[in-house]
Write a protein that holds these residues in place. Sequence first.
Motif, mmCIF file in Angstrom:
data_model
loop_
_atom_site.group_PDB
_atom_site.id
_atom_site.type_symbol
_atom_site.label_atom_id
_atom_site.label_comp_id
_atom_site.label_asym_id
_atom_site.label_seq_id
_atom_site.Cartn_x
_atom_site.Cartn_y
_atom_site.Cartn_z
ATOM 1 N N GLN A 1 84.884 -21.030 59.607
ATOM 2 C CA GLN A 1 85.495 -22.248 60.108
ATOM 3 C C GLN A 1 86.022 -21.985 61.506
ATOM 4 O OE1 GLN A 1 89.356 -23.644 58.878
ATOM 5 N NE2 GLN A 1 89.229 -25.035 60.617
ATOM 6 N N GLY A 2 85.388 -22.629 62.457
ATOM 7 C CA GLY A 2 85.919 -22.648 63.807
ATOM 8 C C GLY A 2 86.739 -23.905 64.006
ATOM 9 N N HIS A 3 87.270 -24.075 65.189
ATOM 10 C CA HIS A 3 87.954 -25.325 65.528
ATOM 11 C C HIS A 3 87.863 -25.547 67.030
ATOM 12 C CE1 HIS A 3 90.613 -28.732 65.255
ATOM 13 N NE2 HIS A 3 90.764 -28.531 63.942
ATOM 14 N N GLY A 4 87.444 -26.727 67.403
ATOM 15 C CA GLY A 4 87.248 -27.048 68.815
ATOM 16 C C GLY A 4 88.426 -27.731 69.452
ATOM 17 N N SER A 5 89.622 -27.570 68.875
ATOM 18 C CA SER A 5 90.768 -28.297 69.415
ATOM 19 C C SER A 5 92.062 -27.513 69.229
ATOM 20 C CB SER A 5 90.885 -29.670 68.736
ATOM 21 O OG SER A 5 91.888 -30.445 69.345
ATOM 22 N N LEU A 6 92.098 -26.340 69.852
ATOM 23 C CA LEU A 6 93.321 -25.547 69.858
ATOM 24 C C LEU A 6 93.934 -25.635 71.256
ATOM 25 C CD1 LEU A 6 95.031 -23.546 68.096
ATOM 26 C CD2 LEU A 6 93.881 -21.731 69.374
ATOM 27 N N ALA A 7 95.128 -26.220 71.347
ATOM 28 C CA ALA A 7 95.784 -26.381 72.645
ATOM 29 C C ALA A 7 95.968 -25.019 73.301
ATOM 30 C CB ALA A 7 97.131 -27.079 72.475
#
Length: 474
Positions: free
Chosen positions: A253-259
């Motif tokens: 699981q990646g995530h394309g929305s880490l500030a």
Amino acid sequence: MAIVPYTQHHTFDAHLPLLIIGAGACGLVAALAAHEAGIELAVLERDARPQGSTAMSSGFIPAANTRFQKALGVDDTPAKMAEDIQYKNGYEADPAIVDLLATMSGPVIEWLADRHQLPFELVEGFLYPGHTHLRMHATPRRTGEELMGALLSAAETAGIDILTQARVVDLHVDTTQRVRGVTLERPDGSRENISCDALILACNGYGGNPELVDRYIPSLKHALYYGHEGNQGDALLWGQAMGASTKDLAACQGHGSLATPHQTLISWAVMMQGGIQVNVQGARFSNEHGGYSEQAAKVLAQPEKIAWNVFDERIHQAVLAFEDYRNAFNTGAVRRFENLETMADGLNLPLEALQNTFAEMHQLAQDQKADPFGRAFDPVNLLKPPYYAIRVTGALFHTQGGLEINTQTRVLNQQGQALPNLFAAGGAARGVSGSNDSGYLSGNGLLSAVVLGAVAGKNAAELLHLKLHSAVLP
């Protein structure tokens, strides 16, 4: 960390029927289930305070056919949920495990709510990518930290022993591949040996181990790791040393929305309610509704490995319900602009490119056509000034591959046979996200942790009761 051959002459400092390695959501739920079945046990946790990957998550658990859904008129079934999971992963996951998760998700959520007072609510307002029904269940603050607090409270109320600062370094295994016990190490270097009749691996994936990430997920080897540092692949390495079967080790699981640089997770609800991502050239580069896991690699492929989440006042007000977003807003990660001109100037984006991006969205909405990436735009949800923007990057959250298990969560060897007394769930076990980063359906991580944790606890208890019954027969 090793597999230590067990001999009859080996001595242990203590004995417990069941040991559980890892006090995240998976381990705590497994402990609650086994304790309820009357099994004496202990949970072994490497950290001073149990948190794990769960505390870093959004705390959303998908479940089908729950009373929380029915109360709000949501007509969902395990079959629909299973189909959503399999469609997202390209039908690569074990269908028996998928069906088990979908079927047991509702009963496990209701059991935790009714028996252990977890204050679940159904998350309303939008569908996460890939889900055809509202089925995300969360605690009121919508954080994994709150979920962990509720589980720890339940474990304390039940009187479950959690040994913290107890890092398991060795498993003692006999010639039949039966786990006989563990060696744990304390912060001062002292060690204790505890024997057991059954062991549940609820400890981790391998996202925090750069060598294993480079080996199995090279596309994300440069990604920011936003998971628990304890995810070093202990369960995977122990299992491999015991000859266990492993599957889908490239799944994650990646995530394309880490500030960035704030390192605060920004809910994908921003995208699902109409937001967009643009790169430093002011252009969109993907279908933001495709899924936040595969979006990590897409963001990392952009210049400077960053993107800007762009949204408006309507979305801003809606996502203020998420504590992570409020934290990002309060720390200055969220920036507000009156129009495109001030946003282009403030973010150092080319104004003409940004204007063209917005013009294209309006034209697509008017023509009722999808863009080249496959995303359609609803005229009702088109962004309107004032605008908000957050600088984000792609991150690796946790791995989804692992030890192959059967529907009792028993670890299988390479011939497909169950090992005598070893169970695995959560990040230690093969998940249901297929073979790569695009098969992750929102919530798959906590779904596997919580539901398979409950299944592991129940089946370990049944195995131990059977052993006890056999021992007292004449």
